[in-house]
Design an enzyme around this catalytic site. Structure first.
Site, PDB file in Angstrom:
ATOM      1  CG  HIS A 185       4.721  10.309   8.645  1.00 38.73           C
ATOM      2  ND1 HIS A 185       6.143  10.156   9.228  1.00 38.73           N
ATOM      3  CD2 HIS A 185       5.013   8.954   8.016  1.00 38.73           C
ATOM      4  CE1 HIS A 185       6.923   9.278   9.014  1.00 38.73           C
ATOM      5  NE2 HIS A 185       6.266   8.639   8.214  1.00 38.73           N
ATOM      6  NE  ARG A 220       6.222  -4.942 -12.216  1.00 41.53           N
ATOM      7  CZ  ARG A 220       6.514  -5.961 -12.179  1.00 41.53           C
ATOM      8  NH1 ARG A 220       6.466  -6.160 -13.717  1.00 41.53           N
ATOM      9  NH2 ARG A 220       6.700  -7.039 -11.640  1.00 41.53           N
ATOM     10  CG  HIS A 235      10.851   7.900   8.492  1.00 38.79           C
ATOM     11  ND1 HIS A 235      10.786   8.401   7.300  1.00 38.79           N
ATOM     12  CD2 HIS A 235       9.750   7.051   8.483  1.00 38.79           C
ATOM     13  CE1 HIS A 235       9.655   8.335   6.670  1.00 38.79           C
ATOM     14  NE2 HIS A 235       8.964   7.326   7.511  1.00 38.79           N
ATOM     15  CD  GLU A 244       9.627   3.848  12.009  1.00 45.51           C
ATOM     16  OE1 GLU A 244      10.425   4.426  11.286  1.00 45.51           O
ATOM     17  OE2 GLU A 244       8.527   3.134  11.517  1.00 45.51           O
ATOM     18  CG  ASP A 267       4.364   5.365   8.853  1.00 43.52           C
ATOM     19  OD1 ASP A 267       4.892   6.077   8.082  1.00 43.52           O
ATOM     20  OD2 ASP A 267       5.077   4.494   9.589  1.00 43.52           O
TER      21      ASP A 267
END
Ligand code: ADE
Ligand code: ZN
Length: 348
Positions: free
Chosen positions: A14, A83, A212, A215, A292
């Site tokens: 994760h 970008r 997810h 949480e 995370d």
């Protein structure tokens, strides 16, 4: 940091690519990109007046949050500076360099495809960049990496379906695209049930599924994710509130991707001694440890193992079991899993 934790072969399941951008790199990218983003007219987007150049200290300040929503706003501010294909190649390569430095041998990495679409950008360019970074990273650091295409739940099911389509398209170019998941804001406003068709189509087309859940919302969100067919649960922080859910997680050995520092820094968990990690482990839930968004939470996978040991008294052998879980719960083919598991077992 203990030598055992540092050298232990680990996998991370994760990990968001965009959340791995260190302050120095974001400062560098902020000098590249100051022009406003093209306004797509999407209802979630406001016309931007251009972006300020950020110093490293300003990025460090950006990486402090009052709450979960504050974190998501900062995550958005990072993505605004990502970008070109080159940007994405750079951040992928640097992420892999840091994984190698901690003996993380395999990672399954979320890329926020939903955010790229929402900005009105072509994902094919982004994919070219992350694949170039992955190729160089695998060659230079020997880290294995698979991509999970992440949709944003508050953009709704149609946008999520576009992410599934993108995953299927990109997988034709590279077997490194393994799965699909949902993250983002407020599990209550974007409950799992809305995404039933999206998950069904992902599964039918051979994508591995995560979500997810639990949480920022309660156990019902974890049930919802399981019912959608999610094969792993991201966070699952609030699953302990429901006995039957706990029994199902244990009985079905559904892996839970625990992210300690993340839960503390977003305020989703009030204090380490309130975190259910040790309870989950003791009752037989298949837990894994994860960062995370390592840069955005100022952590690393070895720090997460260290934190688990310090806060909950996990022994080295118990941490080895968690590292085993991380390979076992991966989406790798069986023979690769076995190779990694042998390395964990042989490690001393
Ligand atoms: N995107 C990046 N990190 C996330 C998290 N912890 N929850 C939801 N969406 C995210
Ligand atoms: Zn996450």
């Amino acid at each position: 940091m203990s030598d055992f934790i540092h050298r232990l072969p680990k996998a991370e399941l994760h990990l968001h690519l965009e959340g791995s951008v260190e302050p120095a790199t974001l400062a560098e990218l902020s000098r590249r990109h100051t022009t406003p983003l093209p306004f797509s007219g999407n209802k979630y987007e406001q016309a931007s007046e251009g972006l300020p150049v950020l110093s490293e200290d300003e990025v460090r300040a950006l990486y402090q949050y009052k709450d979960f929503l504050g974190f998501l706003m900062a995550f958005k501010a990072v993505t605004e500076r990502l970008r070109t294909a080159d940007d994405y190649e750079l951040i992928t390569y640097r992420m892999m360099e840091r994984l190698r430095a901690q003996n993380v041998l395999h990672a399954e990495v979320y890329v926020s495809v939903g955010v790229v679409h929402w900005r009105g950008q072509e994902f094919s360019e982004v994919f070219r960049g992350i694949e170039a970074g992955r190729g160089h990273g695998e060659k230079d650091f020997g880290v294995s990496l698979l991509w999970i295409f992440d949709a944003v739940r508050h953009f709704g099911p149609d946008a999520a379906q576009r992410v599934v389509e993108e995953a299927v398209r990109c997988r034709e170019q590279s077997a490194s695209v393994i799965g699909f998941g949902i993250g983002g804001d407020d599990e209550r406003r974007g409950p799992p049930e809305l995404f039933r068709e999206v998950y069904r189509s992902g599964r039918e087309r051979g994508l591995r599924l995560t979500a997810h859940a639990g949480e920022a919302a309660g156990p019902e969100s974890v049930w919802g994710a399981i019912n959608l067919g999610a094969e792993r649960i991201g966070h699952g922080l609030n699953a302990w509130q429901d006995r039957e859910l706990m029994a199902a997680l244990v009985e079905r050995q559904i892996p839970v991707e625990i992210c300690l520092s993340s839960n503390l820094r977003t305020g989703c968990c009030a204090a380490a001694n309130k975190h259910p990690l040790k309870t989950y482990f003791d009752v037989g839930v298949m837990v894994t440890l994860n960062t995370d968004d390592p840069a955005m939470f100022e952590t690393s996978l070895e720090q997460e193992y260290g934190l688990a040991q310090k806060e909950f008294g996990f022994s080295d052998e118990q941490l080895r079991e968690i590292a085993r879980n991380s390979f076992e719960a991966s989406f790798l083919p069986a023979e690769k899993k076995l190779q990694f598991l042998d390395m964990v077992d042989a490690f001393s």
